[in-house]
Each structure stands twice: as structure tokens, then as C-alpha cells.
Design a protein around this motif. Structure first.
Motif, PDB file in Angstrom:
ATOM      1  N   VAL A   1       0.846  -1.201   0.000  1.00  0.00           N
ATOM      2  CA  VAL A   1       0.000   0.000   0.000  1.00  0.00           C
ATOM      3  C   VAL A   1       0.881   1.250   0.000  1.00  0.00           C
ATOM      4  O   VAL A   1       0.673   2.174  -0.787  1.00  0.00           O
ATOM      5  CB  VAL A   1      -0.959   0.009   1.220  1.00  0.00           C
ATOM      6  CG1 VAL A   1      -1.604   1.382   1.407  1.00  0.00           C
ATOM      7  CG2 VAL A   1      -2.016  -1.073   1.072  1.00  0.00           C
ATOM      8  N   THR A   2       1.877   1.260   0.872  1.00  0.00           N
ATOM      9  CA  THR A   2       2.788   2.409   0.958  1.00  0.00           C
ATOM     10  C   THR A   2       3.505   2.628  -0.370  1.00  0.00           C
ATOM     11  O   THR A   2       3.560   3.749  -0.888  1.00  0.00           O
ATOM     12  CB  THR A   2       3.810   2.195   2.090  1.00  0.00           C
ATOM     13  OG1 THR A   2       3.108   2.015   3.315  1.00  0.00           O
ATOM     14  CG2 THR A   2       4.754   3.379   2.215  1.00  0.00           C
TER      15      THR A   2
ATOM     16  N   PHE B   1      10.675  12.925  10.653  1.00  0.00           N
ATOM     17  CA  PHE B   1      10.344  12.642  12.051  1.00  0.00           C
ATOM     18  C   PHE B   1       9.055  11.824  12.139  1.00  0.00           C
ATOM     19  O   PHE B   1       8.971  10.835  12.874  1.00  0.00           O
ATOM     20  CB  PHE B   1      10.214  13.954  12.833  1.00  0.00           C
ATOM     21  CG  PHE B   1       9.845  13.768  14.273  1.00  0.00           C
ATOM     22  CD1 PHE B   1      10.751  13.249  15.179  1.00  0.00           C
ATOM     23  CD2 PHE B   1       8.573  14.118  14.717  1.00  0.00           C
ATOM     24  CE1 PHE B   1      10.402  13.070  16.516  1.00  0.00           C
ATOM     25  CE2 PHE B   1       8.212  13.946  16.039  1.00  0.00           C
ATOM     26  CZ  PHE B   1       9.133  13.420  16.950  1.00  0.00           C
ATOM     27  N   MET B   2       8.036  12.231  11.359  1.00  0.00           N
ATOM     28  CA  MET B   2       6.771  11.505  11.353  1.00  0.00           C
ATOM     29  C   MET B   2       6.957  10.080  10.839  1.00  0.00           C
ATOM     30  O   MET B   2       6.391   9.133  11.375  1.00  0.00           O
ATOM     31  CB  MET B   2       5.742  12.232  10.490  1.00  0.00           C
ATOM     32  CG  MET B   2       4.360  11.666  10.661  1.00  0.00           C
ATOM     33  SD  MET B   2       3.407  11.367   9.163  1.00  0.00           S
ATOM     34  CE  MET B   2       4.452  10.520   8.081  1.00  0.00           C
ATOM     35  N   LEU B   3       7.783   9.910   9.821  1.00  0.00           N
ATOM     36  CA  LEU B   3       8.053   8.570   9.292  1.00  0.00           C
ATOM     37  C   LEU B   3       8.773   7.705  10.325  1.00  0.00           C
ATOM     38  O   LEU B   3       8.467   6.521  10.472  1.00  0.00           O
ATOM     39  CB  LEU B   3       8.870   8.658   8.007  1.00  0.00           C
ATOM     40  CG  LEU B   3       8.111   9.160   6.790  1.00  0.00           C
ATOM     41  CD1 LEU B   3       9.061   9.487   5.656  1.00  0.00           C
ATOM     42  CD2 LEU B   3       7.070   8.140   6.352  1.00  0.00           C
ATOM     43  N   ALA B   4       9.714   8.290  11.037  1.00  0.00           N
ATOM     44  CA  ALA B   4      10.425   7.550  12.086  1.00  0.00           C
ATOM     45  C   ALA B   4       9.448   7.125  13.184  1.00  0.00           C
ATOM     46  O   ALA B   4       9.485   5.969  13.638  1.00  0.00           O
ATOM     47  CB  ALA B   4      11.559   8.391  12.660  1.00  0.00           C
TER      48      ALA B   4
ATOM     49  N   ILE C   1       6.138  10.300   2.118  1.00  0.00           N
ATOM     50  CA  ILE C   1       7.309  10.019   1.276  1.00  0.00           C
ATOM     51  C   ILE C   1       7.126  10.641  -0.104  1.00  0.00           C
ATOM     52  O   ILE C   1       8.056  11.241  -0.655  1.00  0.00           O
ATOM     53  CB  ILE C   1       7.567   8.500   1.181  1.00  0.00           C
ATOM     54  CG1 ILE C   1       8.014   7.963   2.536  1.00  0.00           C
ATOM     55  CG2 ILE C   1       8.610   8.191   0.101  1.00  0.00           C
ATOM     56  CD1 ILE C   1       8.023   6.447   2.644  1.00  0.00           C
ATOM     57  N   GLY C   2       5.921  10.528  -0.663  1.00  0.00           N
ATOM     58  CA  GLY C   2       5.660  11.125  -1.975  1.00  0.00           C
ATOM     59  C   GLY C   2       5.917  12.618  -2.002  1.00  0.00           C
ATOM     60  O   GLY C   2       6.555  13.137  -2.925  1.00  0.00           O
ATOM     61  N   ASN C   3       5.462  13.330  -0.983  1.00  0.00           N
ATOM     62  CA  ASN C   3       5.685  14.777  -0.948  1.00  0.00           C
ATOM     63  C   ASN C   3       7.124  15.134  -0.577  1.00  0.00           C
ATOM     64  O   ASN C   3       7.660  16.131  -1.062  1.00  0.00           O
ATOM     65  CB  ASN C   3       4.686  15.451  -0.003  1.00  0.00           C
ATOM     66  CG  ASN C   3       3.322  15.636  -0.642  1.00  0.00           C
ATOM     67  OD1 ASN C   3       3.169  15.589  -1.858  1.00  0.00           O
ATOM     68  ND2 ASN C   3       2.311  15.834   0.180  1.00  0.00           N
TER      69      ASN C   3
ATOM     70  N   LEU D   1      -0.385   7.183   5.465  1.00  0.00           N
ATOM     71  CA  LEU D   1       0.338   8.386   5.897  1.00  0.00           C
ATOM     72  C   LEU D   1       1.790   8.339   5.435  1.00  0.00           C
ATOM     73  O   LEU D   1       2.323   9.328   4.924  1.00  0.00           O
ATOM     74  CB  LEU D   1       0.310   8.503   7.420  1.00  0.00           C
ATOM     75  CG  LEU D   1      -0.882   9.195   8.031  1.00  0.00           C
ATOM     76  CD1 LEU D   1      -0.958   8.912   9.520  1.00  0.00           C
ATOM     77  CD2 LEU D   1      -0.793  10.673   7.789  1.00  0.00           C
ATOM     78  N   ALA D   2       2.424   7.188   5.633  1.00  0.00           N
ATOM     79  CA  ALA D   2       3.831   7.046   5.248  1.00  0.00           C
ATOM     80  C   ALA D   2       4.007   7.213   3.742  1.00  0.00           C
ATOM     81  O   ALA D   2       4.898   7.945   3.290  1.00  0.00           O
ATOM     82  CB  ALA D   2       4.365   5.691   5.704  1.00  0.00           C
TER      83      ALA D   2
END
Length: 154
Positions: A9-10, A69-72, A100-102, A95-96
Motif C-alpha cells: 500500500v505504501t 520525524f513523522m516517518l520515524a 514520502i511522496g511529498n 500516511l507514510a
């Protein structure tokens, strides 16, 4: 939900987001707008150096650091969330992928390519859709879904 499906999905969000942005950049000029449904929905090529509604314009490093930070945090908590919390895990995956895309755009160019234009809302992209949907899944899971028995206190 199996971890490989969530990873897929990610990755799908990232691939579709990046492909759509590359398509827009290859076929349109910044500011160009093509009506799909006149005065309702247009494809409008916008280079966004800020966040939603253009806030914090030109704060490239701030957005990159926040996204990383949010990804971590997502990675840290993802493995601590029981597999029974499927919607919560799906939300984190969306969300991840969107983050990552942006972030890819911000690292490469300093701005994000947006193109969905409903004329009554700021222009947005696939990554933004994934982020908003992911947040919705997380919030709904936390507020309305019961904790499985193994997580409830007695």
C-alpha cells in the motif's frame, strides 16, 4: 493486515503519486488549467512551496525534517501495534506513502506538484489524498474502534 500488504500500500501510494506528478509536469506548464467539469473540477498544475493552503511557504527543510520525524515515529509505533488493529495500521501505511511522496518532491525541487483543483478547495495531489485518508483511518481507529481483549485493562 499482513505487513507485506501494508508495505505494498505504501509503495503503491508513492509510485502512483510520483507517476501522476511526472505526467502533469511532462504535459502541462505551471499555472495551466484544463477543465474536466467546467467550474467544478479542473486539472491545474501548481508548484506549492508550502503546506496546505500555502502556509509556511518556502520552509523546505522544516517540511523535510517534520516528514522524516513523522516517518520515524510511524515506523517505531507500527511494529508495536497489534495486527488486530488493521485500520490503524492501514492508516499509518497511507500516511507514510503520502509523506514520502511529498518529501521526494521537496528534496528534488523544493516544492510539491499539486493538480487536483475543485475550485472551492486548495489544489492537491495523490500524496495529500493518502495523508488525509490515513489520518482519518488513525483517528477513527483511536476514537471509535474497541481495543482487542488482550489490550484492555481489567
Amino acid at each position: 493486515m499482513p505487513i507485506l500488504l501494508l508495505a505494498a500500500v505504501t509503495i503503491a501510494v508513492i509510485v502512483i503519486d510520483q507517476w501522476s506528478k511526472q505526467y502533469i509536469q511532462a504535459h502541462m506548464l505551471p499555472g495551466m488549467s484544463l477543465p474536466v467539469i467546467s467550474n467544478v473540477f479542473h486539472i491545474t498544475y501548481v508548484l506549492n512551496p508550502g503546506a496546505a493552503f500555502g502556509i509556511l511557504e518556502n520552509q523546505r527543510m522544516f517540511f523535510i525534517v517534520i516528514a522524516l520525524f513523522m516517518l520515524a515515529l510511524s515506523g517505531y509505533f507500527f511494529y508495536r501495534i497489534s495486527a488486530t488493529f488493521r485500520l490503524l495500521r492501514l492508516g499509518i501505511s497511507l500516511l507514510a506513502g503520502g509523506a514520502i511522496g511529498n518529501v521526494i518532491d521537496r528534496v528534488q525541487t523544493g516544492y510539491v506538484v499539486d493538480f487536483f483543483d475543485f475550485r472551492v478547495w486548495p489544489v492537491f495531489n495523490i500524496a495529500d489524498i493518502a495523508i488525509v485518508t490515513g489520518v482519518g483511518c488513525v483517528v477513527y481507529s483511536l476514537l471509535f474502534l474497541p481495543f482487542p481483549q488482550e489490550h484492555q485493562t481489567k
